[in-house]
Write a protein that holds these residues in place. Structure first.
Motif, PDB file in Angstrom:
ATOM      1  N   VAL A  82       0.673  -1.110  -0.018  1.00  0.00           N
ATOM      2  CA  VAL A  82       0.024  -0.148   0.089  1.00  0.00           C
ATOM      3  C   VAL A  82       0.940   1.181   0.011  1.00  0.00           C
ATOM      4  O   VAL A  82       1.913   1.089   0.575  1.00  0.00           O
ATOM      5  CB  VAL A  82      -0.897  -0.018   1.092  1.00  0.00           C
ATOM      6  CG1 VAL A  82      -1.798   1.299   1.357  1.00  0.00           C
ATOM      7  CG2 VAL A  82      -1.985  -1.484   1.103  1.00  0.00           C
ATOM      8  N   ASP A  83       0.501   2.449  -0.813  1.00  0.00           N
ATOM      9  CA  ASP A  83       1.241   3.522  -0.803  1.00  0.00           C
ATOM     10  C   ASP A  83       1.265   4.261   0.389  1.00  0.00           C
ATOM     11  O   ASP A  83       0.042   4.312   0.725  1.00  0.00           O
ATOM     12  CB  ASP A  83       0.785   4.391  -2.023  1.00  0.00           C
ATOM     13  CG  ASP A  83       1.578   5.673  -2.115  1.00  0.00           C
ATOM     14  OD1 ASP A  83       2.219   6.316  -1.254  1.00  0.00           O
ATOM     15  OD2 ASP A  83       1.683   6.009  -3.450  1.00  0.00           O
ATOM     16  N   PRO A  84       2.149   4.396   1.232  1.00  0.00           N
ATOM     17  CA  PRO A  84       2.208   5.235   2.437  1.00  0.00           C
ATOM     18  C   PRO A  84       1.496   6.386   2.411  1.00  0.00           C
ATOM     19  O   PRO A  84       0.771   7.001   3.362  1.00  0.00           O
ATOM     20  CB  PRO A  84       3.478   5.080   2.865  1.00  0.00           C
ATOM     21  CG  PRO A  84       4.326   4.897   1.774  1.00  0.00           C
ATOM     22  CD  PRO A  84       3.702   4.311   0.741  1.00  0.00           C
ATOM     23  N   GLU A  85       1.425   6.997   1.188  1.00  0.00           N
ATOM     24  CA  GLU A  85       0.885   8.494   1.194  1.00  0.00           C
ATOM     25  C   GLU A  85      -0.562   8.495   0.493  1.00  0.00           C
ATOM     26  O   GLU A  85      -1.433   9.291   0.683  1.00  0.00           O
ATOM     27  CB  GLU A  85       1.727   9.393   0.215  1.00  0.00           C
ATOM     28  CG  GLU A  85       3.199   9.625   0.729  1.00  0.00           C
ATOM     29  CD  GLU A  85       4.029  10.179  -0.246  1.00  0.00           C
ATOM     30  OE1 GLU A  85       3.343  10.932  -1.152  1.00  0.00           O
ATOM     31  OE2 GLU A  85       5.281  10.440  -0.001  1.00  0.00           O
ATOM     32  N   MET A  86      -1.151   7.428   0.001  1.00  0.00           N
ATOM     33  CA  MET A  86      -2.336   7.283  -0.507  1.00  0.00           C
ATOM     34  C   MET A  86      -3.136   5.721  -0.098  1.00  0.00           C
ATOM     35  O   MET A  86      -2.582   4.801  -0.809  1.00  0.00           O
ATOM     36  CB  MET A  86      -2.289   7.324  -2.029  1.00  0.00           C
ATOM     37  CG  MET A  86      -2.057   8.740  -2.526  1.00  0.00           C
ATOM     38  SD  MET A  86      -2.222   9.062  -4.572  1.00  0.00           S
ATOM     39  CE  MET A  86      -0.597   7.945  -4.915  1.00  0.00           C
ATOM     40  N   PRO A  87      -3.714   5.865   0.928  1.00  0.00           N
ATOM     41  CA  PRO A  87      -4.264   4.353   1.295  1.00  0.00           C
ATOM     42  C   PRO A  87      -5.001   3.537   0.236  1.00  0.00           C
ATOM     43  O   PRO A  87      -5.130   2.314   0.296  1.00  0.00           O
ATOM     44  CB  PRO A  87      -5.061   4.873   2.585  1.00  0.00           C
ATOM     45  CG  PRO A  87      -5.513   6.181   2.403  1.00  0.00           C
ATOM     46  CD  PRO A  87      -4.457   6.922   1.617  1.00  0.00           C
ATOM     47  N   ASN A  88      -5.685   4.249  -0.837  1.00  0.00           N
ATOM     48  CA  ASN A  88      -6.354   3.775  -1.686  1.00  0.00           C
ATOM     49  C   ASN A  88      -5.378   3.260  -2.791  1.00  0.00           C
ATOM     50  O   ASN A  88      -5.786   2.627  -4.130  1.00  0.00           O
ATOM     51  CB  ASN A  88      -7.345   4.539  -2.329  1.00  0.00           C
ATOM     52  CG  ASN A  88      -8.721   4.533  -1.454  1.00  0.00           C
ATOM     53  OD1 ASN A  88      -8.816   3.326  -0.685  1.00  0.00           O
ATOM     54  ND2 ASN A  88      -9.491   5.338  -1.951  1.00  0.00           N
ATOM     55  N   ALA A  89      -4.159   3.292  -2.813  1.00  0.00           N
ATOM     56  CA  ALA A  89      -3.215   3.047  -3.957  1.00  0.00           C
ATOM     57  C   ALA A  89      -2.394   1.787  -3.556  1.00  0.00           C
ATOM     58  O   ALA A  89      -1.812   1.741  -2.423  1.00  0.00           O
ATOM     59  CB  ALA A  89      -2.157   4.354  -4.188  1.00  0.00           C
ATOM     60  N   THR A  90      -2.139   0.890  -4.617  1.00  0.00           N
ATOM     61  CA  THR A  90      -1.197  -0.036  -4.309  1.00  0.00           C
ATOM     62  C   THR A  90       0.064   0.283  -5.183  1.00  0.00           C
ATOM     63  O   THR A  90      -0.204   0.585  -6.228  1.00  0.00           O
ATOM     64  CB  THR A  90      -1.882  -1.632  -4.840  1.00  0.00           C
ATOM     65  OG1 THR A  90      -2.862  -1.780  -4.053  1.00  0.00           O
ATOM     66  CG2 THR A  90      -0.953  -2.472  -4.880  1.00  0.00           C
TER      67      THR A  90
END
Length: 169
Positions: A62-70
């Motif tokens: 999971v992208d640490p800056e965008m929780p909806n992004a992998t």
């Protein structure tokens, strides 16, 4: 071209009708896929599930800056594995680029929507596909079994259109 020589989409390539078409398409997508330098920067962007291609990681995360992004490195996980990690099992996938990302999915598209602004010139710019400008975008799409449908006018003043290129099979 989808960007200028510095890999930035200049204002000369931004049109209200194209932006609206793009936003509406993304609002209907279950998943957005793009490279680390691409983004859509819209009010709904943080709400959208996305895969961000990067070579900087190995394992899906999971992208640490965008929780909806992998964050996804295609060399270490398949697209199907990335979708499962992102908890997306069905729905429309919107591939928003750049050129390497577009090319990765070339043989999987059911429809590729090609926007064209015929009066904008970006000398030395970044092509929409890896083979552009050596080949035209039309030649690249046709070489992958896609055929153009009827174009839609997005901006009559600037003659900006979007054409659905659909799989022939």
């Amino acid at each position: 071209m989808l960007a200028d020589a510095s890999h930035v989409m200049p204002d000369s390539l931004k049109f209200k009708g194209d932006k609206l078409f793009f936003e509406q398409a993304l609002d209907g997508a279950a998943l957005i896929v793009h490279g680390r330098n691409s983004h859509e920067g819209q009010p709904n962007s943080p709400k959208r599930k996305r895969l961000i291609l990067t070579r900087k990681i190995k394992a899906l995360t999971v992208d640490p800056e965008m929780p909806n992004a992998t964050l996804w490195n295609p060399e270490h996980a398949s697209f199907e594995e990335a979708c499962a990690f992102a908890d997306v099992a069905s729905g429309r996938v919107a591939i928003i680029g750049g050129p390497v990302v577009f090319d990765m999915f070339m043989d999987r598209y059911d429809t590729f929507w090609l926007s064209e602004a015929p009066h904008v010139r970006l000398p030395g710019g970044e092509g929409c596909f890896v083979d552009v400008p050596r080949r035209t975008a039309h030649e690249v799409l046709a070489s992958h079994g896609l055929a153009p449908g009827t174009p839609y006018m997005l901006d009559a003043v600037h003659e900006v259109t979007v054409t659905p290129w659909r799989r022939l099979d």
